[in-house]
Design an enzyme around this catalytic site. Structure first.
Site: not given
Length: 266
Positions: A43, A157
């Site tokens: 991320s 993510d």
């Protein structure tokens, strides 16, 4: 004679704007004589780690230091759908200009970036391929950014499956494991800040935060880092990218203190 510092295997967690603290942490490590020889991240940690491995951290820092609310809005290509709000193309285009055509396997620093396959629920580890593609997949925030189609995989993510990938960073004899966890448990003394920033947060968001915090703590138990800094989830808001200086300086301050403690123990 000054003792030579050990090399560092660096791991950067997910954590939205809090991930900017990793920039200050890296600067602290380098100023204290540590050489970072491998990186893993997911991320926001994938953005910072990927740009560092590509030698573009100063440019990334400058880009975020110039961030304003107006610029954030200009980069928000709204594409409201049932499962996401933003397309993400404008953000990625701005970042990709720093790393055009860079392949992960060509980097001098071994890099591992984490994404999650929403079709299978499996963790996906990028150690080769297009760097900008891997970064884009790794920071596809659930419900915020459009997922990335990668063959038969639908990628989102990396924090969903491995928010602090201590087990994925390349290691070498004699190095030390250093982690920057910006998804740490809330600080009780910052409850007022959390309350202010969570007015529109749902119970599900809170549940998600707790799961990520617990996962990071578990990873630290399974792969104990030699040096670790924790930035609480309620230390900064999720999208405070327009306060980059403050967050970067906070990360540098925490790492300075952590290195002092490491030296005392040594």
């Amino acid at each position: 004679m000054e003792t030579k510092r050990p090399d560092v295997a660096l791991v950067l967690s997910s954590g939205s704007s809090r991930g900017l603290a990793a920039i200050g942490a890296i600067e602290s490590l380098q100023s204290h004589g540590f050489k970072i020889t491998s990186v893993a991240g997911c991320s926001m940690g994938a953005i910072v780690g990927g740009m560092f491995a590509a030698g573009k951290l100063p440019e990334l820092k400058d880009w975020y230091k110039q961030m304003t609310l107006r610029k954030m809005l200009s980069l928000s290509d709204f594409k409201p759908r049932l499962n996401y709000l933003l397309g993400g193309e404008k953000i990625m285009q701005a970042l990709a200009e720093l790393i055009p055509g860079v392949q992960i396997e060509d980097l001098e620093i071994p890099l591992a970036l984490i994404a999650s396959d929403m079709n299978t629920g499996e963790e996906v580890v990028f150690r080769e391929g297009d760097l900008s593609h891997a970064i884009r997949a790794s920071f596809s925030l659930p419900l915020i950014l459009e997922p990335v189609q990668d063959g038969n995989r639908l990628l989102m993510d990396g924090g969903i499956t491995n928010a602090l990938p201590l087990n994925r960073v390349a290691r070498k004899p004699g190095d030390i494991l250093v982690s920057v966890n910006v998804s740490a448990r809330e600080r009780p003394d910052l409850k007022a800040v959390m309350s202010k920033n969570s007015r529109f947060a749902s119970l599900m968001n809170r549940v998600n935060d707790i799961m990520i915090q617990q996962h990071c703590e578990l990873m630290k138990q399974l792969c104990p880092p030699d040096i670790n800094i924790d930035v609480a989830m309620n230390q900064f808001g999720m999208f405070e990218f327009d306060h980059a200086d403050k967050i970067i300086n906070y990360g540098r301050h925490l790492m300075d203190r952590a290195i002092e403690n490491f030296d005392k123990k040594a």
